[in-house]
Design a protein around this motif. Structure first.
Motif: not given
Length: 250
Positions: A180, A191-192, A194-199, A202, A240, A246
């Motif tokens: 990140r 960057l957030h 938690g959102n980055f980790h999840r993306k 995935s 990403l 976005e």
């Protein structure tokens, strides 16, 4: 007329001379910020101005070999470390007035890698340095290198959206937090977490777990972080996107 007869009578001097150079937009992350390798020219033209590392392509070189040679000369990288450098062709720059010496076409390349060493100025350079990209506005740049740098930075930022090349800024094993940090540094946006980790997790093939963890926890004494390595993906799907992109899509 067959080919041998044609070549025997062919006169290259009947056409205007055009030289080919290569310039390298070399990026690395140092002290938490994105840095670009520049040299300060010691000879005319543009003596005293800052420029990208580069030079004339030798008669026995292809373009990528010439770019690697120029980068190695300025960084001191040997073959054992050069393989970790990502190198790709960025574009061609052939404005007739871009160089006062003669008609010179430059084939620029983009390069990045982790922890590149302090530069060593070649014989025709007065100085070589890694400079933060945020400070480039204070430098006098030679030739059309401001344009090449701008296009190189945009290429690097865009490629992090849809390819796994951010991992090339890191050591072979890394945490998601470190990954990140690359995105935040290159994009210039927070960057957030938690959102980055999840993306990241995935995206098929982006990263894969090593099964190991860091030796210590975070700065606040949290749990040890999982270690990952680059996966086998060549493209990221879903991509990403940069925060600004976005917002455009929304």
């Amino acid at each position: 007329m067959d080919e041998q007869e044609f070549l025997a009578g062919y006169d290259p001097s009947a056409y205007p001379a055009v030289a080919v150079t290569t310039d390298v937009v070399a990026l690395t992350i140092r002290e938490g910020s994105l840095h670009l390798l520049l040299i300060r020219r010691g000879q005319p033209p543009y003596a005293g101005h800052w420029a990208l590392p580069g030079g004339f392509v030798q008669p026995d070189e292809d373009l990528a070999t010439g770019a690697r040679r120029e980068l190695a000369e300025e960084t001191g990288l040997g073959d054992e470390r050069m393989h970790r450098v990502h190198l790709e062709q960025l574009g061609s720059y052939g404005d007739p007035g871009r160089d006062p010496r003669m008609r010179i076409v430059s084939i620029a390349h983009l390069a990045f890698a982790p922890d590149l060493p302090d530069p060593v100025a070649a014989s025709d350079a007065a100085e070589a340095a890694w400079l933060p990209v945020t400070e480039l506005g204070n430098r006098q740049l030679a030739f059309d290198h401001a344009r090449i740098i701008d296009e190189g930075l945009e290429r690097a930022r865009a490629k992090l959206e849809y390819t796994p090349l951010a991992t090339r800024f890191l050591e072979p094993e890394f945490t998601i937090s470190e990954l990140r940090g690359v995105y935040e540094t290159v994009w210039g946006d927070p960057l957030h977490a938690g959102n980055f980790h999840r993306k990241v997790l995935s995206v098929p093939g982006f990263v894969e777990s090593t099964g190991a963890t860091t030796e210590r926890g975070g700065a606040r004494g949290g749990p040890r972080a999982k270690l990952y390595r680059a996966g086998d993906a060549r493209l990221l799907h879903p991509a990403l996107l940069r925060p600004a992109r976005e917002e455009e899509i929304r």
